[in-house]
Design a protein around this motif. Structure first.
Motif, mmCIF file in Angstrom:
data_model
loop_
_atom_site.group_PDB
_atom_site.id
_atom_site.type_symbol
_atom_site.label_atom_id
_atom_site.label_comp_id
_atom_site.label_asym_id
_atom_site.label_seq_id
_atom_site.Cartn_x
_atom_site.Cartn_y
_atom_site.Cartn_z
ATOM 1 N N HIS A 72 47.280 -11.501 -2.829
ATOM 2 C CA HIS A 72 47.680 -10.478 -1.853
ATOM 3 C C HIS A 72 46.755 -10.509 -0.629
ATOM 4 C CE1 HIS A 72 48.610 -6.458 -0.212
ATOM 5 N NE2 HIS A 72 47.314 -6.192 -0.274
ATOM 6 N N HIS A 132 40.548 -5.424 5.133
ATOM 7 C CA HIS A 132 41.529 -5.422 4.039
ATOM 8 C C HIS A 132 40.977 -6.160 2.820
ATOM 9 C CE1 HIS A 132 45.159 -6.850 1.832
ATOM 10 N NE2 HIS A 132 45.427 -5.562 1.936
ATOM 11 N N HIS A 174 40.075 -4.646 -0.935
ATOM 12 C CA HIS A 174 40.522 -5.177 -2.229
ATOM 13 C C HIS A 174 39.346 -5.637 -3.074
ATOM 14 C CE1 HIS A 174 44.870 -4.772 -2.304
ATOM 15 N NE2 HIS A 174 44.748 -4.742 -0.985
HETATM 16 FE FE FE Z 1 46.327 -4.431 0.386
#
Ligand code: FE
Ligand code: AVJ
Length: 437
Positions: free
Chosen positions: A51, A137, A141
């Motif tokens: 992701h 980002h 994560h």
């Molecule tokens: Fe995300």
């Protein structure tokens, strides 16, 4: 070096720093472990891994770079809105080896895009914003993956030196003077949409704890029947406490006359002087009521963290405008837990409030909403779709948060029942006329 070359170099360093952290978290376990779900609240680590690469592809390869897609076919699998976390293990995800090589291919293209993109002009690229957003980002994560590690059973696979000891005594409350201050920012280059724009907020005088609430104080709350007295809880909080059978912070277990907890596979007695972690909003609020106090509002928290009474300005961080250094705050997973209260005198605010940044996220008594003049950028799904009554705000970052994803204006949010995150709190209260002086 020109300014643009310097910015490019800083972006490249931040990208590789974050990727290094991602590698530590995903190389620490074997392939079976990466594809397994350790908690229905969390994705399998291999989902986070790909992701991160997919978001990087979407924003930097395709949008900023204008290049051909690398793997358009997998966009749907890694779109967080298409599949709730609990369903992700059953998806035809990239294997660990495929995810790693996908991320490498994307990153090579991104470094080429970085070299060729003028970091000025359209808002997405001005000051390297899109690169900064992607760095943040991945760091977000990395913190999520660290929380997954904490939920994972078995012997320890991560290690880090212990946090620094306390070097000063910090206790009591700090008076924050009343009056307007600037909340949010319109100038911080990598600030996300929900931190904008800067706006003036008039905050009445209040007292705020000089430090986050510690394990020792929290254990007193438990011993005093804090979990058995409905009057300390809101109706919603008590209903949750009862339904979920809450009796202590997540991961605590009774140990003789005290408490132990297991952290990343290591069990030890709780340290009374460390900030309490893994409590939900409702537990924080019940503690504050028990202590004769309340949680700060989001504006109060930010004023305590940023307001400089000497200049009337709001700082980027409690200690000033310089980026965080290890001496300022416990950030970046350098340590695998919060540091004791008094360990970061160099990170205190001008008014003398300690450890606002790092150690534990702090619940505040505010819903997650947009500031006046909010404009979603560059996509509604980062912040705007979460605005409303469902989510409470957390501030300040934790030991699991990296430096680019943390600043005085940074806003995190979660459901008020969540406690798998590295969440703690500090208390505040109204100042009486005598205290205001
Ligand atoms: Fe995300
Ligand atoms: C800001 C931490 C609530 O992890 O859900 C990651 C950040 N947004 N990918 C989350 C985020 C998209 C977000 N939080």
């Amino acid at each position: 070096m020109t300014e643009t070359e310097d910015l490019r170099a800083r972006i490249a360093t931040a990208l590789s720093h974050s990727r290094g952290r991602t590698a530590v978290l995903t190389d620490a376990v074997d392939g079976d472990d990466l594809v397994r779900q350790h908690s229905p609240l969390m994705s399998p680590l291999v989902w986070d891994l790909a992701h991160v690469g997919n978001q990087e592809e979407l924003w930097l390869v395709r949008d900023v770079g204008g290049r051909e897609p690398v793997r358009q076919d997998i966009d749907n699998l890694y779109d967080a809105f298409q599949h709730p976390r609990a369903d992700r293990p059953a998806l035809p995800l990239l294997s660990p080896a495929e995810a790693r090589s996908y991320n490498r291919v994307v990153r090579d293209k991104v470094l080429d895009v970085l070299d060729r993109t003028p970091l000025a002009g359209r808002p997405l690229v001005a000051d390297g914003f899109a690169f900064g957003m992607v760095v943040q980002h991945e760091q977000q994560h990395d913190e999520t993956m660290l929380a997954t590690h904490q939920l994972r059973a078995g012997p320890p696979v991560l290690s880090a030196p212990p946090p620094p000891p306390a070097t000063v005594r910090v206790s009591g409350e700090i008076l924050v003077p009343g009056g307007p201050f600037t909340m949010g920012t319109s100038v911080e280059p990598w600030a996300l949409d929900n931190e904008r724009p800067a706006h003036e907020v008039d905050v009445p005088p209040f007292l705020v704890d000089a430090a986050p609430v510690t394990n020792g104080r929290y254990a007193e709350f438990i011993a005093d029947g804090g979990y058995d007295r409905p009057r300390l809880w809101t109706d919603e909080g008590w209903a949750h406490r009862t339904a979920a059978g809450l009796e202590a912070p997540l991961h605590w277990r009774r140990d003789g006359d005290g408490w132990a907890c297991t952290r990343f596979g290591v069990t030890a007695r709780i340290e009374p002087d460390e900030p309490v972690v893994h409590v939900c909003f409702h537990e924080a609020k019940a503690f504050a009521t028990w202590a004769g106090k309340r949680l700060p509002t989001e504006a109060e928290w930010e004023k305590a963290a940023r307001f400089d009474p000497a200049t009337g300005r709001s700082r980027r961080y409690p200690w000033g405008d310089e980026d965080p250094e290890p001496r300022h705050a416990n950030l970046g997973q350098r340590h695998l837990g919060p540091a004791p209260v008094g360990a970061y005198p160099d990170g205190a605010s001008p008014l003398g409030v300690h450890q606002l940044i790092g150690d534990v996220w702090e619940w505040v008594d505010s819903d997650f909403t947009g500031y006046p003049g909010f404009a979603a950028f560059p996509y509604r799904e980062y912040s705007e779709v979460f605005f409303g009554r469902d989510y409470k705000v957390l501030r300040g970052g934790s030991f699991g948060t990296d430096r680019d994803a943390c600043r005085g204006t940074f806003r995190n949010w979660d459901y008020p029942v969540r406690r798998q995150i590295f969440s703690g709190f500090r208390c505040a209260r109204d100042a009486s006329p005598e205290e205001v002086g």
